[in-house]
Design a protein around this motif. Structure first.
Motif, PDB file in Angstrom:
ATOM      1  N   THR A  86     121.589 -12.407   1.731  1.00  0.00           N
ATOM      2  CA  THR A  86     121.204 -12.559   3.164  1.00  0.00           C
ATOM      3  C   THR A  86     121.301 -14.325   3.262  1.00  0.00           C
ATOM      4  O   THR A  86     121.179 -14.892   2.321  1.00  0.00           O
ATOM      5  N   PRO A  87     121.441 -14.578   4.595  1.00  0.00           N
ATOM      6  CA  PRO A  87     121.391 -15.893   4.938  1.00  0.00           C
ATOM      7  C   PRO A  87     120.254 -16.519   4.238  1.00  0.00           C
ATOM      8  O   PRO A  87     120.196 -17.778   3.758  1.00  0.00           O
ATOM      9  N   GLU A  88     119.044 -15.929   4.462  1.00  0.00           N
ATOM     10  CA  GLU A  88     117.642 -16.631   3.870  1.00  0.00           C
ATOM     11  C   GLU A  88     117.737 -16.696   2.339  1.00  0.00           C
ATOM     12  O   GLU A  88     117.308 -17.872   1.719  1.00  0.00           O
ATOM     13  N   GLN A  89     118.252 -15.812   1.548  1.00  0.00           N
ATOM     14  CA  GLN A  89     118.328 -15.838   0.201  1.00  0.00           C
ATOM     15  C   GLN A  89     119.260 -16.960  -0.130  1.00  0.00           C
ATOM     16  O   GLN A  89     119.108 -17.542  -1.198  1.00  0.00           O
ATOM     17  N   TYR A  90     120.578 -16.952   0.479  1.00  0.00           N
ATOM     18  CA  TYR A  90     121.386 -18.094  -0.040  1.00  0.00           C
ATOM     19  C   TYR A  90     120.883 -19.443   0.359  1.00  0.00           C
ATOM     20  O   TYR A  90     121.421 -20.219  -0.632  1.00  0.00           O
ATOM     21  N   ARG A  91     120.113 -19.576   1.221  1.00  0.00           N
ATOM     22  CA  ARG A  91     119.561 -20.864   1.413  1.00  0.00           C
ATOM     23  C   ARG A  91     118.864 -21.405   0.462  1.00  0.00           C
ATOM     24  O   ARG A  91     118.389 -22.700   0.102  1.00  0.00           O
ATOM     25  N   ARG A  92     118.423 -20.439  -0.493  1.00  0.00           N
ATOM     26  CA  ARG A  92     117.646 -20.977  -1.765  1.00  0.00           C
ATOM     27  C   ARG A  92     118.578 -21.502  -2.977  1.00  0.00           C
ATOM     28  O   ARG A  92     118.313 -22.263  -3.713  1.00  0.00           O
ATOM     29  N   VAL A  93     119.880 -21.349  -2.752  1.00  0.00           N
ATOM     30  CA  VAL A  93     120.863 -21.795  -3.765  1.00  0.00           C
ATOM     31  C   VAL A  93     121.347 -23.421  -3.259  1.00  0.00           C
ATOM     32  O   VAL A  93     121.713 -23.691  -2.036  1.00  0.00           O
ATOM     33  N   ARG A  94     121.203 -24.061  -4.489  1.00  0.00           N
ATOM     34  CA  ARG A  94     121.628 -25.731  -3.880  1.00  0.00           C
ATOM     35  C   ARG A  94     122.669 -25.894  -4.801  1.00  0.00           C
ATOM     36  O   ARG A  94     122.569 -25.943  -6.264  1.00  0.00           O
ATOM     37  N   LEU A  95     123.891 -26.083  -4.256  1.00  0.00           N
ATOM     38  CA  LEU A  95     125.129 -25.919  -5.338  1.00  0.00           C
ATOM     39  C   LEU A  95     125.487 -27.473  -5.230  1.00  0.00           C
ATOM     40  O   LEU A  95     125.278 -28.238  -4.436  1.00  0.00           O
ATOM     41  N   TYR A  98     131.531 -23.681   4.993  1.00  0.00           N
ATOM     42  CA  TYR A  98     131.598 -22.210   5.332  1.00  0.00           C
ATOM     43  C   TYR A  98     130.835 -21.669   4.170  1.00  0.00           C
ATOM     44  O   TYR A  98     131.002 -21.831   2.986  1.00  0.00           O
ATOM     45  N   ALA A  99     130.046 -20.372   4.528  1.00  0.00           N
ATOM     46  CA  ALA A  99     129.558 -19.376   3.627  1.00  0.00           C
ATOM     47  C   ALA A  99     129.564 -17.953   3.958  1.00  0.00           C
ATOM     48  O   ALA A  99     129.192 -17.885   5.124  1.00  0.00           O
ATOM     49  N   VAL A 100     129.994 -16.965   3.246  1.00  0.00           N
ATOM     50  CA  VAL A 100     129.909 -15.590   3.399  1.00  0.00           C
ATOM     51  C   VAL A 100     128.375 -15.280   3.099  1.00  0.00           C
ATOM     52  O   VAL A 100     128.447 -15.097   1.682  1.00  0.00           O
ATOM     53  N   CYS A 101     127.652 -14.569   3.518  1.00  0.00           N
ATOM     54  CA  CYS A 101     126.388 -13.720   3.271  1.00  0.00           C
ATOM     55  C   CYS A 101     126.519 -12.317   3.705  1.00  0.00           C
ATOM     56  O   CYS A 101     127.295 -11.902   4.693  1.00  0.00           O
ATOM     57  N   ALA A 102     125.682 -11.743   3.215  1.00  0.00           N
ATOM     58  CA  ALA A 102     125.178 -10.374   3.679  1.00  0.00           C
ATOM     59  C   ALA A 102     126.513  -9.426   3.450  1.00  0.00           C
ATOM     60  O   ALA A 102     126.747  -8.479   4.238  1.00  0.00           O
ATOM     61  N   ASN A 103     127.195  -9.839   2.445  1.00  0.00           N
ATOM     62  CA  ASN A 103     128.569  -8.976   2.047  1.00  0.00           C
ATOM     63  C   ASN A 103     129.622  -9.240   3.232  1.00  0.00           C
ATOM     64  O   ASN A 103     130.399  -8.274   3.245  1.00  0.00           O
ATOM     65  N   GLY A 104     129.378 -10.246   4.082  1.00  0.00           N
ATOM     66  CA  GLY A 104     130.508 -10.425   5.116  1.00  0.00           C
ATOM     67  C   GLY A 104     129.801 -10.315   6.339  1.00  0.00           C
ATOM     68  O   GLY A 104     130.427 -10.645   7.544  1.00  0.00           O
ATOM     69  N   GLY A 105     128.515  -9.997   6.322  1.00  0.00           N
ATOM     70  CA  GLY A 105     127.636  -9.430   7.751  1.00  0.00           C
ATOM     71  C   GLY A 105     127.594 -10.791   8.495  1.00  0.00           C
ATOM     72  O   GLY A 105     127.489 -10.881   9.703  1.00  0.00           O
ATOM     73  N   HIS A 106     127.355 -11.909   7.790  1.00  0.00           N
ATOM     74  CA  HIS A 106     127.057 -13.220   8.349  1.00  0.00           C
ATOM     75  C   HIS A 106     128.267 -14.134   7.733  1.00  0.00           C
ATOM     76  O   HIS A 106     128.456 -14.175   6.629  1.00  0.00           O
ATOM     77  N   ARG A 119     114.337  -2.139  -0.123  1.00  0.00           N
ATOM     78  CA  ARG A 119     114.578  -3.437   0.837  1.00  0.00           C
ATOM     79  C   ARG A 119     115.659  -2.885   2.020  1.00  0.00           C
ATOM     80  O   ARG A 119     116.464  -2.347   1.298  1.00  0.00           O
ATOM     81  N   VAL A 120     115.735  -3.586   3.046  1.00  0.00           N
ATOM     82  CA  VAL A 120     116.823  -3.306   4.283  1.00  0.00           C
ATOM     83  C   VAL A 120     117.209  -4.742   4.350  1.00  0.00           C
ATOM     84  O   VAL A 120     116.277  -5.710   4.825  1.00  0.00           O
ATOM     85  N   ALA A 121     118.264  -5.268   4.434  1.00  0.00           N
ATOM     86  CA  ALA A 121     118.902  -6.653   4.402  1.00  0.00           C
ATOM     87  C   ALA A 121     119.476  -6.783   5.772  1.00  0.00           C
ATOM     88  O   ALA A 121     120.479  -6.181   6.290  1.00  0.00           O
ATOM     89  N   ASP A 122     118.627  -7.431   6.680  1.00  0.00           N
ATOM     90  CA  ASP A 122     119.208  -7.980   7.975  1.00  0.00           C
ATOM     91  C   ASP A 122     119.842  -6.821   8.997  1.00  0.00           C
ATOM     92  O   ASP A 122     120.580  -6.803   9.862  1.00  0.00           O
ATOM     93  N   GLY A 123     119.385  -5.616   8.804  1.00  0.00           N
ATOM     94  CA  GLY A 123     119.931  -4.567   9.436  1.00  0.00           C
ATOM     95  C   GLY A 123     121.141  -4.119   9.191  1.00  0.00           C
ATOM     96  O   GLY A 123     121.656  -3.289  10.066  1.00  0.00           O
ATOM     97  N   LEU A 124     121.558  -4.514   8.227  1.00  0.00           N
ATOM     98  CA  LEU A 124     123.067  -4.072   7.662  1.00  0.00           C
ATOM     99  C   LEU A 124     123.027  -3.227   6.461  1.00  0.00           C
ATOM    100  O   LEU A 124     124.037  -2.357   6.551  1.00  0.00           O
ATOM    101  N   PHE A 125     122.417  -3.316   5.455  1.00  0.00           N
ATOM    102  CA  PHE A 125     122.380  -2.473   4.465  1.00  0.00           C
ATOM    103  C   PHE A 125     121.145  -2.486   3.661  1.00  0.00           C
ATOM    104  O   PHE A 125     120.232  -3.183   4.023  1.00  0.00           O
ATOM    105  N   ALA A 126     121.184  -1.231   2.770  1.00  0.00           N
ATOM    106  CA  ALA A 126     119.925  -1.494   1.992  1.00  0.00           C
ATOM    107  C   ALA A 126     119.949  -1.261   0.412  1.00  0.00           C
ATOM    108  O   ALA A 126     121.130  -1.498  -0.098  1.00  0.00           O
ATOM    109  N   TYR A 127     118.697  -2.017  -0.367  1.00  0.00           N
ATOM    110  CA  TYR A 127     118.869  -1.863  -1.740  1.00  0.00           C
ATOM    111  C   TYR A 127     117.589  -1.740  -2.226  1.00  0.00           C
ATOM    112  O   TYR A 127     116.626  -1.994  -1.674  1.00  0.00           O
TER     113      TYR A 127
END
Length: 261
Positions: free
Chosen positions: A60-69, A76-84, A130-138
């Motif tokens: 999710t965007p929140e999880q991606y923001r933990r990554v410091r490349l 540009y970044a694709v998050c939530a498998n394309g949902g964002h 978990r449900v991620a951003d109302g898009l998918f579950a895991y």
């Protein structure tokens, strides 16, 4: 390799105060140089970059923001498998709404989430739901105790409903088939005028992006390698883990230097 020959690692993600994700120092340098070929994100007008580096993740965007490349935050970044589709760190509302409309072609998230819950209710191998951003579950699972047939049975149930099941490490994802990284990457290519796309991925959820790309790589570890997945224009590497990451970044760096594509 022997411990004394192992490469030094750079931590690029921390979760709850603990180091979580790593890359080799060589990969970090090459990635910074490759990302730098696009120019400074705040100075180079869109469409004038030599190349565009686009992280694409199921995070999710929140999880991606933990990554410091290395190389600074990509435009540009694709998050939530394309949902964002993140643009300068913020989710593009028009893209997100477009994705929401496409999800109507698949079974509702509530139905799939309930199936995940009931079919795993008796399992002591489920650590989190978990449900991620109302898009998918895991689910977060204990792989050693996960029943060998359960994933296949869930996938067989999900497929007619337009959903994909993917097991990545300790996470079991259920994702709508219309929620794809390839669509979001294609949108970035449209906005930037990119003429060629090269992609890398290791899971079933990366397959559509790899198939849509002009070329790509899969590492020697992960769901795709384990299943024997292959495509003529995608190179299957023997390297695993951070060694595979270094090899992929090295080849991307060489492409960017040679063609700017």
């Amino acid at each position: 390799m022997p411990d004394g020959e192992a490469p030094r690692l750079l931590c690029v993600e921390v979760y709850e105060g603990r180091p979580l994700s790593f890359m080799t120092e060589t990969a970090a340098r090459l990635l910074a140089e490759t990302a730098g070929a696009a120019g400074e994100p705040t100075r180079t007008p869109p469409g004038q970059e030599r190349c565009v580096f686009v992280p694409a993740t199921t995070r999710t965007p929140e999880q991606y923001r933990r990554v410091r490349l290395p190389g600074g935050p990509p435009r540009y970044a694709v998050c939530a498998n394309g949902g964002h589709l993140l643009v300068d760190g913020e989710s593009d509302p028009e893209w997100h709404e477009h994705v929401r409309r496409r999800l109507a072609a698949c079974a509702p998230l509530d139905e799939v989430s309930e199936r995940l819950r009931t079919s795993s209710a008796e399992g002591d191998w489920v650590l989190k739901r978990r449900v991620a951003d109302g898009l998918f579950a895991y689910l977060v699972v204990d792989r050693e105790r996960l029943p060998t047939t359960w994933v296949k049975e869930l996938a067989a149930w999900a497929a007619p409903r337009g959903w994909t099941v993917s097991l990545q490490g300790r996470k079991l994802y259920a994702v709508p088939g219309s929620l794809t990284k390839s669509a979001a990457v294609a949108e970035v290519a449209r906005r930037t005028g990119a003429t060629r796309i090269h992609a890398a991925g290791d899971s079933l959820l990366d397959a559509d992006m790899l198939l849509a790309a002009d070329g790509g790589w899969i590492p020697g570890h992960g769901e795709l390698a384990g299943s024997g997945w292959r495509a003529a224009h995608v190179t299957a590497l023997a390297e695993r883990g951070v060694a595979a990451g270094e090899r992929i970044v090295g080849e991307m760096h060489a492409l960017a230097a040679a063609t700017g594509a």
